[in-house]
Scaffold this motif. Structure first.
Motif, PDB file in Angstrom:
ATOM      1  N   LEU A  28     -26.844  18.441 -47.188  1.00  0.00           N
ATOM      2  CA  LEU A  28     -28.099  19.075 -47.598  1.00  0.00           C
ATOM      3  C   LEU A  28     -27.978  20.581 -47.841  1.00  0.00           C
ATOM      4  CD1 LEU A  28     -31.117  18.649 -48.071  1.00  0.00           C
ATOM      5  CD2 LEU A  28     -31.474  19.156 -45.664  1.00  0.00           C
ATOM      6  N   TYR A 269     -44.315  25.755 -54.368  1.00  0.00           N
ATOM      7  CA  TYR A 269     -44.491  24.734 -53.332  1.00  0.00           C
ATOM      8  C   TYR A 269     -45.082  23.405 -53.814  1.00  0.00           C
ATOM      9  CZ  TYR A 269     -43.154  28.433 -50.190  1.00  0.00           C
ATOM     10  OH  TYR A 269     -42.432  29.434 -49.560  1.00  0.00           O
ATOM     11  N   PHE A 274     -42.035  15.856 -53.667  1.00  0.00           N
ATOM     12  CA  PHE A 274     -43.117  15.552 -52.722  1.00  0.00           C
ATOM     13  C   PHE A 274     -44.307  14.895 -53.407  1.00  0.00           C
ATOM     14  CE2 PHE A 274     -40.580  18.750 -50.728  1.00  0.00           C
ATOM     15  CZ  PHE A 274     -40.571  18.383 -49.385  1.00  0.00           C
ATOM     16  N   PRO A 283     -34.049   8.187 -55.491  1.00  0.00           N
ATOM     17  CA  PRO A 283     -32.654   8.513 -55.847  1.00  0.00           C
ATOM     18  C   PRO A 283     -32.394  10.010 -56.012  1.00  0.00           C
ATOM     19  CG  PRO A 283     -33.541   6.790 -57.284  1.00  0.00           C
ATOM     20  CD  PRO A 283     -34.695   7.330 -56.515  1.00  0.00           C
ATOM     21  N   ASN A 286     -33.265  13.598 -50.683  1.00  0.00           N
ATOM     22  CA  ASN A 286     -32.173  13.573 -49.719  1.00  0.00           C
ATOM     23  C   ASN A 286     -31.666  12.137 -49.498  1.00  0.00           C
ATOM     24  OD1 ASN A 286     -30.515  15.152 -48.144  1.00  0.00           O
ATOM     25  ND2 ASN A 286     -31.689  14.752 -46.285  1.00  0.00           N
ATOM     26  N   GLY A 287     -30.372  12.001 -49.282  1.00  0.00           N
ATOM     27  CA  GLY A 287     -29.762  10.688 -49.149  1.00  0.00           C
ATOM     28  C   GLY A 287     -30.356   9.839 -48.040  1.00  0.00           C
ATOM     29  N   ASP A 288     -30.889  10.476 -47.000  1.00  0.00           N
ATOM     30  CA  ASP A 288     -31.462   9.708 -45.886  1.00  0.00           C
ATOM     31  C   ASP A 288     -32.920   9.353 -46.143  1.00  0.00           C
ATOM     32  OD1 ASP A 288     -32.817  12.049 -45.583  1.00  0.00           O
ATOM     33  OD2 ASP A 288     -32.215  12.419 -43.508  1.00  0.00           O
ATOM     34  N   THR A 290     -35.356  11.480 -46.893  1.00  0.00           N
ATOM     35  CA  THR A 290     -36.311  12.563 -46.638  1.00  0.00           C
ATOM     36  C   THR A 290     -36.659  13.241 -47.958  1.00  0.00           C
ATOM     37  OG1 THR A 290     -35.065  12.978 -44.632  1.00  0.00           O
ATOM     38  CG2 THR A 290     -36.725  14.618 -45.233  1.00  0.00           C
ATOM     39  N   ARG A 291     -37.948  13.475 -48.143  1.00  0.00           N
ATOM     40  CA  ARG A 291     -38.369  14.155 -49.374  1.00  0.00           C
ATOM     41  C   ARG A 291     -37.915  15.614 -49.331  1.00  0.00           C
ATOM     42  NH1 ARG A 291     -42.381  11.923 -52.685  1.00  0.00           N
ATOM     43  NH2 ARG A 291     -43.363  10.005 -51.920  1.00  0.00           N
ATOM     44  N   ILE A 292     -37.345  16.078 -50.403  1.00  0.00           N
ATOM     45  CA  ILE A 292     -36.998  17.493 -50.544  1.00  0.00           C
ATOM     46  C   ILE A 292     -37.372  17.952 -51.954  1.00  0.00           C
ATOM     47  CG2 ILE A 292     -35.086  17.519 -48.868  1.00  0.00           C
ATOM     48  CD1 ILE A 292     -33.157  17.279 -51.251  1.00  0.00           C
ATOM     49  N   ASN A 293     -37.300  19.242 -52.179  1.00  0.00           N
ATOM     50  CA  ASN A 293     -37.589  19.758 -53.520  1.00  0.00           C
ATOM     51  C   ASN A 293     -36.520  19.299 -54.507  1.00  0.00           C
ATOM     52  OD1 ASN A 293     -39.873  21.121 -52.764  1.00  0.00           O
ATOM     53  ND2 ASN A 293     -38.850  23.091 -52.507  1.00  0.00           N
TER      54      ASN A 293
END
Lengths: 528, 215
Positions: A28, A269, A274, A283, A286-288, A290-293
């Motif tokens: 990450l 933001y 999100f 896809p 984040n691979g796990d 988790t939402r990321i930008n």
């Protein structure tokens, strides 16, 4: 341009801590580099390229930290950036399809797809996967003065007791710079703009001509600064200190009073990572899971409420142009005011974090481009310059001893020395002390001993990154910063113990050399 | 990045779809290194935080403390408390003098302290020690001296680069409106506001992370 009444030196400081995790397929925190390349470094390079192509006369100063330079030239990270870019391109293509019924949003999807396609061209085709060569080109053309920063962005005032550790931060920086740019750096950006009286002597030892301090570093210096922050001052060592100008800095830096907070600019933001349906976006986050930008954002700042309107690119560009005009106008007025009071030409020094431009303030690069064009075409009062050029203007400069200062919150060391992060210093000091002793005891080490000592030097430098204390203070990504600090201190101590006992763990050493392959040519004897 | 709440606990990113090997996948996963609580040293270190505050951390070896306590006992004295004694240093080199400024009573577990020394532009030194009931002080460890920075404009002027006070303050008053006899105060106040506006350091880690967006 006619003879100007004064000068403006814009300084962009680009830095990221050394983050490289070959032991994981993806990681990450490596995204910080990919986002900085995508959002900031490539857009800035495109701006400089366009200005040069159009014959615009401009000068800029850019500091590229040694850790960043190493990462930009690292094969693994370059290949991972390209994968990251491919993923973004795929997402943008899907978005162009998904949003085709909404003209306003679709225009933005197309914009992102074009940006990513252009980024690939600039990164791979134009600069052969080597952005450092772009900055070298701009420097060789006389437009950008590239300067250095300390090896790992160590916060120097808090290592003041260990002068060899400070010397190592400077020497490794100068060596890295010379290796990449083929000549020594003229200037240095002291990490966090943090200056401690006396450190200029170390800069002088390594041939550095100038550095920067926060406004009060000059204003509270001794003797009283005759020209405020509008002239450099020579320290006793002969190295020049340039002070940051408050007014111009605030206009750009402040998200409230400054330009970046304008309601027509893009909202940072609100991001697809999100906003969109989970299965669709999965896809690309984040691979796990988790939402990321993702970097794709369709809204504008709009106002203080949660309601965010759709971003209008043309309106934002118009605003950036108008803000650029305002910045030119204000600098003209500022220089006119100052030149009437000074018996030499004033200089305004405006330093910013490079990553503000493009990453946080999406329109920052376009604002910069419009500003530099207007400076060249629309007025004769102020000329852009670099500190190196300004120092060639006069035979004499006033002398002073700047005051201890930093550009951190409250102006001193509180950000990096606080109840939450002060525990690191007893360890950092101890390993600096052990490094100095070990270097003195093993004057001409060879073979494995030398490799261990060199790796110990890398671990010490990496542990000293000011980023870890800063991240711990901000309370975000804390676990990573704490782990990195502990890892480097712990590995240093383990290597030191092995060196002392003559029982070197080759596997551990090789692992460390592979993982933290920064500063390949380091020579531990700098600590002696 | 940026929306850090969502990712702060997820350093490792196991990409379920990734099947290819990393170019350097043979590097061992990060191992956990223990770092010691202490190093068996006997020392106190001072670090300057700002013009008003000095940070101290220390470690006292059992041998040194045992020796001092033994001496106290042999001298027929009684231990009262452990203290951190802070002194102001004046003068340089052989002519320097230390004047006790204040003392802090230490609990057994304390190994660091923020010393609110107050006056900017001074030189300080600290000692960890034991005070006896009759007032005698026994030093266990003495720190390096540190100098706090000043927090105001210098009254020292360079004769070669003198300008009138009026010119000087006019130059500094840009953006503050018309200059007046109170302009020095305005400049000082403007500067303080600037320094406390926060968030000036950011890079990729969040522009407003230190001030919550307030200026």
């Amino acid at each position: 341009m006619n003879d100007p009444k004064g000068y403006l030196a814009l300084v962009l400081h680009a830095h990221l801590p050394f983050i490289r995790h070959p032991e994981h397929e993806t990681f990450l925190e490596e995204n910080w580099l990919f986002e900085a390349i995508q959002d900031t470094y490539i857009p800035l390079i495109e701006v400089f390229d366009r200005l040069i192509d159009d014959g615009v006369d401009f000068r800029m100063t850019v500091s590229l930290s040694p850790t960043l330079l190493n990462m930009l030239r690292d094969e693994l990270l370059v290949s991972r950036y390209l994968k990251h870019l491919d993923k973004l391109t795929t997402l943008a293509r899907m978005e162009v399809e998904r949003t085709k019924s909404d003209e306003r949003v679709n225009k933005l999807s197309v914009m992102y797809l074009e940006r990513y396609t252009r980024a690939k061209h600039v990164f791979s085709e134009k600069y052969n996967n080597d952005l450092v060569s772009a900055f070298k080109r701009f420097q060789d053309l006389g437009k950008v003065e590239v300067i250095t920063c300390c090896a790992t962005h160590g916060y120097l005032p808090l290592m003041d007791l260990y002068k060899p550790a400070i010397k190592a931060q400077v020497k490794v920086a100068v060596d890295t710079y010379a290796e990449m740019f083929g000549k020594p750096p003229k200037g240095i950006w002291l990490p966090e703009c943090a200056y401690q009286p006396g450190h200029d002597e170390i800069l002088a030892e390594f041939g550095i001509s100038y550095f920067f301090v926060e406004t009060h570093g000059i204003m509270f210096g001794t003797p009283r600064p005759r020209y405020g922050v509008h002239s450099p001052y020579l320290c006793d060592s002969g190295v020049a200190a340039f002070g940051r100008d408050m007014e111009s800095s605030k206009a750009v830096w402040s998200s409230k009073e400054g330009y970046p907070g304008d309601h027509s600019y893009r909202e940072y933001y609100r991001d697809l990572g999100f906003d969109l349906d989970y299965d669709y976006i999965k896809p690309f986050i984040n691979g796990d899971g988790t939402r990321i930008n993702t970097g794709i954002k369709y809204h504008r700042i709009t106002g203080d409420s949660d309601f965010k309107d759709i971003y209008d690119r043309q309106a934002a560009m118009d605003t950036a142009d108008s803000h650029a005009g305002n910045f030119v106008f204000n600098r003209e007025k500022q220089i006119e005011h100052l030149s009437g009071l000074m018996d030499r030409k004033p200089i305004i020094v405006s330093p910013y974090d490079a990553e503000l431009f493009g990453h946080w303030w999406f329109e920052g690069p376009e604002w910069l481009e419009a500003f530099l064009r207007k400076m060249d075409h629309d007025q004769d009062t102020v000329k852009t310059t670099t500190p190196g050029e300004y120092l060639e203007l006069y035979d004499k400069y006033p002398v002073m001893k700047p005051s201890m200062s930093s550009w951190g919150y409250k102006g001193y060391s509180e950000v990096w020395l606080d109840g939450c992060n002060d525990w690191i210093y007893r360890h950092l000091h101890k390993i600096a002390e052990l490094m100095i002793t070990a270097a003195r005891e093993h004057e001409n080490a060879t073979g494995m001993e030398k490799r261990v000592l060199n790796q110990m030097a890398r671990e010490l430098l990496l542990a000293q990154s000011s980023d870890w204390a800063f991240i711990i203070k901000t309370g975000t990504f804390t676990e990573y910063a704490v782990n990195r600090t502990r890892e480097h201190i712990g590995r240093f101590l383990a290597l030191h113990s092995q060196l002392k006992d003559g029982n070197i763990d080759t596997g551990m050493l090789e692992d460390a050399e592979k993982k933290y392959n920064v500063f390949k040519g380091i020579d531990y004897s700098i600590y002696a | 990045m940026g929306n850090s709440d969502a990712v702060k606990d997820t350093n490792r990113n196991e990409d379920a779809e990734a099947t290819s090997q990393s170019p350097e996948a043979n590097v061992c996963p990060a191992r956990v290194f223990d770092i010691p609580q202490s190093y068996g040293d006997n020392r106190i270190t001072l670090m300057v935080r700002d013009p008003w505050t000095v940070y101290s951390y220390w470690e006292i070896s059992k041998d040194v403390e045992g020796g001092v306590r033994g001496q106290i006992e042999r001298d027929g004295l009684t231990v009262s408390k452990s203290v951190l004694r802070v002194s102001e240093v004046s003068g340089e080199g052989d002519d320097s003098e230390e004047k006790k400024a204040f003392e802090i009573t230490l609990k057994d577990w304390a190994d660091s302290w923020y010393l609110h020394v107050g006056d900017p532009g001074k030189k300080w030194v600290a000692e960890v020690g034991i005070v006896c009931e009759t007032g005698e002080f026994f030093c266990l460890a003495k720190s390096n001296p540190v100098s706090t920075p000043t927090n105001s404009m210098s009254d020292v002027c360079d004769g070669d680069w003198m300008g009138s006070d009026l010119l000087y303050y006019k130059m500094l008053s840009y953006g503050l409106g018309e200059s007046s006899f109170e302009v020095r105060e305005q400049v000082d106040s403007h500067l303080r506001k600037w320094l406390f506006s926060g968030g000036m350091t950011s890079g990729m880690f969040g522009r407003e992370s230190l001030d919550g967006g307030k200026e």
